[in-house]
Structures are given as C-alpha cells and as structure tokens.
Design an enzyme around this catalytic site. Structure first.
Site, PDB file in Angstrom:
ATOM      1  N   ASP A 181       0.836  -1.205   0.000  1.00 55.36           N
ATOM      2  CA  ASP A 181       0.000   0.000   0.000  1.00 55.36           C
ATOM      3  C   ASP A 181       0.870   1.254   0.000  1.00 55.36           C
ATOM      4  O   ASP A 181       0.557   2.248  -0.673  1.00 55.36           O
ATOM      5  CB  ASP A 181      -0.917   0.009   1.223  1.00 55.36           C
ATOM      6  CG  ASP A 181      -2.017  -1.038   1.120  1.00 55.36           C
ATOM      7  OD1 ASP A 181      -2.225  -1.577   0.013  1.00 55.36           O
ATOM      8  OD2 ASP A 181      -2.661  -1.316   2.149  1.00 55.36           O
ATOM      9  N   TYR A 182       1.951   1.210   0.769  1.00 56.47           N
ATOM     10  CA  TYR A 182       2.832   2.381   0.890  1.00 56.47           C
ATOM     11  C   TYR A 182       3.453   2.721  -0.464  1.00 56.47           C
ATOM     12  O   TYR A 182       3.414   3.871  -0.917  1.00 56.47           O
ATOM     13  CB  TYR A 182       3.927   2.103   1.928  1.00 56.47           C
ATOM     14  CG  TYR A 182       4.948   3.213   2.031  1.00 56.47           C
ATOM     15  CD1 TYR A 182       4.661   4.379   2.747  1.00 56.47           C
ATOM     16  CD2 TYR A 182       6.192   3.109   1.395  1.00 56.47           C
ATOM     17  CE1 TYR A 182       5.591   5.410   2.827  1.00 56.47           C
ATOM     18  CE2 TYR A 182       7.125   4.126   1.465  1.00 56.47           C
ATOM     19  CZ  TYR A 182       6.817   5.277   2.183  1.00 56.47           C
ATOM     20  OH  TYR A 182       7.729   6.299   2.257  1.00 56.47           O
TER      21      TYR A 182
ATOM     22  N   LYS B 121     -33.637 -19.940  -5.460  1.00 53.22           N
ATOM     23  CA  LYS B 121     -33.405 -19.234  -4.204  1.00 53.22           C
ATOM     24  C   LYS B 121     -33.119 -20.239  -3.090  1.00 53.22           C
ATOM     25  O   LYS B 121     -33.865 -21.204  -2.911  1.00 53.22           O
ATOM     26  CB  LYS B 121     -34.623 -18.376  -3.833  1.00 53.22           C
ATOM     27  CG  LYS B 121     -35.022 -17.350  -4.885  1.00 53.22           C
ATOM     28  CD  LYS B 121     -33.933 -16.314  -5.119  1.00 53.22           C
ATOM     29  CE  LYS B 121     -33.811 -15.317  -4.000  1.00 53.22           C
ATOM     30  NZ  LYS B 121     -34.922 -14.375  -3.903  1.00 53.22           N
TER      31      LYS B 121
ATOM     32  N   ASP C 161       0.893   4.123  -2.889  1.00 53.90           N
ATOM     33  CA  ASP C 161       0.551   5.519  -2.597  1.00 53.90           C
ATOM     34  C   ASP C 161       1.655   6.472  -3.040  1.00 53.90           C
ATOM     35  O   ASP C 161       1.378   7.590  -3.502  1.00 53.90           O
ATOM     36  CB  ASP C 161       0.279   5.692  -1.104  1.00 53.90           C
ATOM     37  CG  ASP C 161      -1.022   5.019  -0.672  1.00 53.90           C
ATOM     38  OD1 ASP C 161      -1.857   4.736  -1.559  1.00 53.90           O
ATOM     39  OD2 ASP C 161      -1.196   4.772   0.535  1.00 53.90           O
TER      40      ASP C 161
ATOM     41  N   LYS D 116     -26.005 -16.142  -7.273  1.00 56.21           N
ATOM     42  CA  LYS D 116     -26.853 -14.946  -7.351  1.00 56.21           C
ATOM     43  C   LYS D 116     -26.428 -13.996  -6.231  1.00 56.21           C
ATOM     44  O   LYS D 116     -26.665 -14.265  -5.059  1.00 56.21           O
ATOM     45  CB  LYS D 116     -28.321 -15.329  -7.199  1.00 56.21           C
ATOM     46  CG  LYS D 116     -29.292 -14.188  -7.412  1.00 56.21           C
ATOM     47  CD  LYS D 116     -30.722 -14.702  -7.373  1.00 56.21           C
ATOM     48  CE  LYS D 116     -31.707 -13.578  -7.633  1.00 56.21           C
ATOM     49  NZ  LYS D 116     -31.697 -12.576  -6.550  1.00 56.21           N
TER      50      LYS D 116
ATOM     51  N   GLU E  90     -23.369  -6.816 -10.655  1.00 57.31           N
ATOM     52  CA  GLU E  90     -23.952  -6.491  -9.360  1.00 57.31           C
ATOM     53  C   GLU E  90     -22.927  -5.709  -8.548  1.00 57.31           C
ATOM     54  O   GLU E  90     -21.779  -6.144  -8.388  1.00 57.31           O
ATOM     55  CB  GLU E  90     -24.321  -7.786  -8.633  1.00 57.31           C
ATOM     56  CG  GLU E  90     -25.408  -7.649  -7.618  1.00 57.31           C
ATOM     57  CD  GLU E  90     -26.808  -7.634  -8.231  1.00 57.31           C
ATOM     58  OE1 GLU E  90     -27.771  -7.501  -7.477  1.00 57.31           O
ATOM     59  OE2 GLU E  90     -26.937  -7.755  -9.473  1.00 57.31           O
TER      60      GLU E  90
ATOM     61  N   CYS F 250     -60.188   5.870   9.414  1.00 53.60           N
ATOM     62  CA  CYS F 250     -61.415   6.679   9.298  1.00 53.60           C
ATOM     63  C   CYS F 250     -62.596   6.066  10.047  1.00 53.60           C
ATOM     64  O   CYS F 250     -63.698   6.628  10.037  1.00 53.60           O
ATOM     65  CB  CYS F 250     -61.767   6.893   7.831  1.00 53.60           C
ATOM     66  SG  CYS F 250     -62.296   5.387   6.982  1.00 53.60           S
TER      67      CYS F 250
END
Length: 668
Positions: A31-32, A309, A35, A113, A170, A406
């Site tokens: 990461d360093y 599903k 960057d 899915k 997605e 009502c």
C-alpha cells in the site's frame, strides 16, 4: 524518458497493480509503495495539465458532484429473473425449454446470485462511457461518475474486445468492508447501516463521487449484451469478459445436465457462508446463445434463465403488537411489530401477517414467541408460533372490524382474502395513496413531487384527489414545510409537464383496480381514447386480448362512479392526454391485417425485433407460440425442430427470410 512517457508509464503500472489487487485478488505492491507512485503521478499531472486523461488512476478518487441523476433508456432491456424454490421447479423449467427446443442436449451455466445493486455499464472502443442502474428495466439512472470510482471496474479494456457493448453486473459491499464502515460510524456515535445490499445500492445515488470512492464497493460481472459479440455461449462470454479486465466470479461453472445443476446448488447451499459477500441463490442459464434467442422472453423475464433461491433463514423473537395499514385501494394489511432480531444480515422489527386468515391459521397472539423467515420479500413473514413459550394469560387475536384511519366498517368481498375500507373518497391513506400512485414514475412521472410532499399537500387541505394537483400555484405551496421558491416552481412545472404523458400511462395512473401497466397498454391500444373505454360493455372488455371478467368488472365500476366521472372531466379540461396518438410510419400498410406470424430462428438481414416491427407496422400480429391460429411462420437459420414439426403438422406456411421480404414488398 520524457515527462509524457513517465506519466504514461506510471499510469500503466498503477492500472496493472489495481487490476492485480481488485480483480485477481493478488497484491503485487505494498500500500505504501502504491501511494508513493500515485502521489508522484498526481504531482506530474498537476504540473502538466496538457497530459490530462480522464481514465488516469488518479481520477478514481472521485470529486464530481451530481445533483440530479438523469434517467436514460437502456439500449438492451434489463429483464428480471423468474424465481424457483425447489428442484421440482427446475425440472419443470427444463421441460418447458425442451418442448420449445425439441429435446436437445443442453449445457447450463451456473452462477451464484449476488445480493447487491444491478448495474449496466456501456463501453465504446474499449472505454467506459456510461453506467445505468437497473431502474424499471427499460430505463435507469445514470451513475457513471460514481461507478468510475469502483476499482474493480476497468476504465479501459485489455485485449481484443467488441467496438461497443454493455456489461451487466452487481455492485456489492463485502462483509469485511461493511463491518469496517459500521465500526467507524459507531465510534463517532452515528447509526450503523442496516445491511450490505442497501448500503451498496444507496452508495450509487450519493451526489458526491468522492464519498462513493471511500466505500469498499466491488462489481461482479455476469453477462455481456450487444450485437455481433465474439462468442457463442454464456460461459465463453464470462471468459471473454475476464480477458478484457473485468472481475467475473470464479464460482461460475459450466454443467452438462440438470443433475449437475443440483450438485452445484447443494454445494453452495452449504458453502455460501464462507464467501466474503452475500449470495441468496443460484442463477441457471441455458449456455448456448443461439438457444437463448430461440427461447426468447416473456413480458418480464428471459425464458432461458431462472434463479434458484436458497431456503430462507429463520429467527425467533417476541410479538409486541399488531398494527393495521390501509393501502390506496382500501386493502387492510396487518403488520406484526416485533422485538428487534438479527436475521439474514439485517435487523428485523416488523413482519407481514398478510390477512385475517393467516392470523387465524397461525393462531398468533400478542406476546407470543414467533419464528420469522426472510426470503425474497421486502418485509419478513411469521411462519409459526412457539406454543411452548406462550403466556398462560394470552388472548385470541380479534381482527379489527373498522378502519384504523377513518373508522368506517370494513368489508370483505366473497372469495377475497383481504378486508377493505369502503370509504374510497374519504379515507386519508387511500386518498394519499392514489395521488402517490398517480405521480409515480411509471404513471404520470411528475418531477419535483414525491410521496411525502403529497401527504403534506393533503394534510394542508390543498389536494383531495389527483385532479387538484393541476390547480396548484406556487404561492399556494410556498408556506409548506421545507418548500422553497425553487422547489415550489419545480413542483408546479412538473405537474404542468405531466400533461404530455401518453394515454396508456394516464390510464395506469388513474389507479383502476387490477389495471396494471400491461393491461393499461392493451386497453389504450384497443379503445384509443377514454370515452370509448368508459362506454365499453362487460362483453366488449372481455373480448380484448388478456382482459378477463375480474378486470372488466373493475373497469366498469370505475367509470360508473360519479366521483370518478367528475375527476376525469376535470382532467380533460386541464389537457391530460386521454387519446392515443398514432405514430405515422410512412412505410406502413395494412397488408398483414388479420394475420398472425410466429418468428423463429436467427436472421441475417433483420434482427428479430426489426422483423416483428415490420409485421406489426403492416397490420399483422406476432404470436409467441405456434397454434391453429397462426397464419405464417417466419423461419430463420437453426429454427427449433419442435416448432418446425408443429408448423408442418398444422399445415402452416413456413416462410424463409427472403420469402418474407418478398411478401413484405408485394403491393396490396
């Protein structure tokens, strides 16, 4: 190496590292160090704006503010999927397919899915040019700036790709990222988000793309849409998308039988909880794109794909009370108010009780311990009561006899499950609900006016029905809560613009019971104007294609009502479109009037849609299946053997593409 070459090299390096990390899940730089390189590139680009590139990795951080998301039509419609909940459902689906295709050997692509927000991304010459939400399938909101901040979505493609195509996927929020976001909110005393799916969906509509860039969203791609695509199967399409630089889930599998589909389902039903993101089922697609074209679509979904599903998750909690809601048609819906409980990644506080029969069937009582299930429903449902934990002093639930809003006595029509409040024109939720339906996107699509504002207008006595909207003036509504001059002007202008909405949408907007979008289109097309429709008899209506007795009676009741007659006359006076505007096609004829065609196969000179339009423009009707009522079958290459056999057996003329063109060009 000159400055421009240095900038280009840094961009290529950073893009490759991004691809390795976000698509391949393989970090190739710390990461360093990443960057440091990104900062170097930013500094060079700032000093040399002449080398600006909107696709640079530095542009991933966002910063564009979008105040209004434009609604744009999808070039290729985004259909929904039919759901199945058992293996028997899948066997039935396969049998339906085989009846059309003629009992051929089929391969299926099985994909998980994913539970997120659907997106359609357009690429042209290898560059991302547009991203649209699903919307209603026909049109969606443009969220291009926000989508460009998601690092797993390539801004430029790799390899050999089509000139233009759409790719669907997605937008999801992995569990780890979701938990980190919530922990940060809790630490500053803010309310945490309810679930990953809603958070991902809401992120797409944030106005500031820099805020979207801060969220650890990912995009999982699952299908490519376009013309002249360089593959012949769904699975080849997934492999091609991977080569172009997209993140395509590795779980997708090509199988050779329904038994192998079942094996895939069984495996992931057990192992899905190990995945880093939510999944609620399996999508099964016929692998051959040619077979997909042969099978076609229903009004809502492709016939060649289905979703299975997984069984719903359950939890137990206590029923605190039952409240009753009144819908726009007067239908009463009982809702269970529960002690909050964690279920399928969300906090559940309410559950649907459906109707009086359901309450009686389950013998649900206040303070009962109940089992709650969440399937595909927005609101979970109670499936059983834990009788062992029932308090000794519990009392049988008495369903209400009068409207909670009502106080009108409720009615229940023979053969119907719901109770209704018959005070159609005096019950506040019904009045508000009808107006909210009238202004909705699929109806009058009135910009600047939302559901809360409708309730506010009613509360302040400014509207009592949807015709009253056309009497509103800016000065009438300026005093309302949160209503500034510009908002008031937008509201009035939106109402005025709705006078351009076509008759079929107006008819849907009127809120006639059982008249949805599809029925409204059929009635508008058949009767052409509101006067002819309002005077139609029961038998006339029933003779209209797909209009049954229940719909016909509802239409007649609506137009016989004196209040409705007054409202429609007022709407006419205001200039609402109560007549179908015929679009004149200079090449149209009536040569095919009274003739029904069925189109099957693949064509070289027409797309299937173009061919169908040519038939309809010349007075013909296009059927979905061959029957004794079919006059002609237009057969392209690789027409399904089952259709060919049926047409031959019924002695129906079969036209080749060239023969159809000849027939089309014949003089009347």
């Amino acid at each position: 190496m000159n400055i421009q070459e240095t900038i280009q090299t840094l961009r290529e390096e950073l893009n490759q590292h991004n691809y390795n990390y976000y698509v391949l899940d393989n970090a190739t730089i710390s990461d360093y160090d990443f960057d440091i390189k990104l900062k170097e590139l930013q500094d060079l680009e700032n000093k040399h704006p002449e080398f600006f590139d909107e696709d640079s990795p530095t542009q991933r951080v966002g910063g564009t503010v979008t105040k209004n998301f434009k609604t744009i039509a999808h070039q290729y419609r985004m259909y929904s999927l039919d759901n199945s909940y058992s293996k028997e459902d899948l066997i039935d689906w396969e049998n339906r397919i085989q009846r059309v295709l003629g009992n051929v050997n089929l391969q299926y692509t099985c994909e998980l899915k994913y539970d997120g927000a659907s997106i359609s991304i357009s690429y042209q010459n290898g560059k991302l040019v547009q991203a649209l939400t699903r919307g209603d399938g026909f049109q969606g909101d443009e969220v291009t700036n926000n989508i460009k901040t998601i690092k797993s979505i390539p801004l430029k493609l790799k390899g050999d790709y089509p000139e233009r195509f759409d790719i669907r996927g997605e937008i999801i929020l992995p569990f780890a990222g979701f938990e980190k976001m919530n922990q940060e909110l809790i630490e500053i005393g803010e309310t945490p988000y309810s679930n990953p799916r809603n958070t991902a969906s809401g992120s797409l509509k944030l106005q500031d793309s820099a805020e979207v860039a801060k969220r650890p969203l990912e995009c999982l791609l699952y299908t490519v849409a376009g013309n002249n695509l360089p593959f012949k199967t769904q699975f080849e399409g997934l492999e091609s998308a991977r080569k172009w630089g997209f993140k395509v889930p590795n779980e997708a599998k090509l199988v050779n039988s329904m038994q192998e589909v079942f094996d895939f389902i069984d495996y992931w039903d057990v192992h899905r909880h190990k995945l880093p993101y939510e999944t609620d089922g399996v999508v099964i697609k016929v692998n051959s794109i040619h077979s997909q074209e042969e099978l076609g679509y229903t009004a809502k979904s492709p016939r060649w794909a289905i979703a299975y599903k997984f069984k719903s998750e359950q939890a137990s909690t206590k029923l605190k009370s039952i409240s009753y809601q009144v819908g726009r048609t007067g239908a009463i819906t009982p809702v269970a108010n529960l002690e909050p409980v964690q279920l399928a990644g969300t906090i559940v506080k309410r559950a649907s009780l459906h109707n009086a029969d359901q309450i009686e069937k389950l013998d649900i009582r206040i303070n009962d311990t109940v089992f709650v299930e969440k399937g595909g429903e927005i609101i979970p449902k109670i499936i059983a009561v834990d009788l062992e934990k029932r308090p000794e002093n519990s009392e049988v639930t008495q369903y209400i006899t009068h409207c909670p809003e009502c106080e009108t006595e409720l009615v229940r029509n023979a053969g119907e499950a719901n109770h209704y409040c018959p005070n159609f024109y005096g019950c506040p939720p019904q009045i508000i609900g009808r107006i909210q339906h009238y202004i909705s996107r699929k109806a009058m699509d009135i910009e600047g006016l939302g559901g809360e504002t409708v309730a506010l207008l009613f509360k302040n006595g400014l509207v009592h029905n949807y015709a009253d909207l056309y009497e509103l003036k800016v000065e009438d509504i300026l005093h309302l809560e949160r209503m500034a001059q510009k908002s008031a002007e937008n509201l009035v202008n939106g109402v005025e613009k709705s006078k351009e909405i076509p008759f079929e949408s107006v008819l849907f907007a009127l809120g006639i019971r059982f008249v949805g979008e599809t029925v409204a289109k059929k009635l508008a097309k058949h009767y052409k104007n509101i006067d002819a429709l309002s005077q139609a008899s029961l038998m006339d209506l029933i003779l209209v294609d797909e209009i049954g007795e229940r719909i016909a009676r509802s239409v007649i009741e609506f137009f016989e009502n004196e209040e409705n007659k007054i409202i429609i006359e007022r709407l006419k006076k205001y200039g609402i479109q109560f007549e179908t505007v015929e679009r004149v096609n200079p090449n149209a004829t009536e040569k095919f009037i009274g003739k029904t065609f069925v189109v099957s196969g693949v064509f070289s000179q027409f797309s299937r849609d173009e061919l169908k339009k040519a038939i309809e423009d010349n007075g013909g009707k296009v059927g979905s299946s061959i029957s004794a009522k079919t006059d002609f079958v237009v057969a392209g290459d690789n027409m399904g053997p089952a259709k060919l056999e049926k047409a031959t057996k019924l002695n129906i003329p079969i036209l080749s593409e060239d023969e159809f063109i000849t027939k089309l060009n014949e003089s009347e």
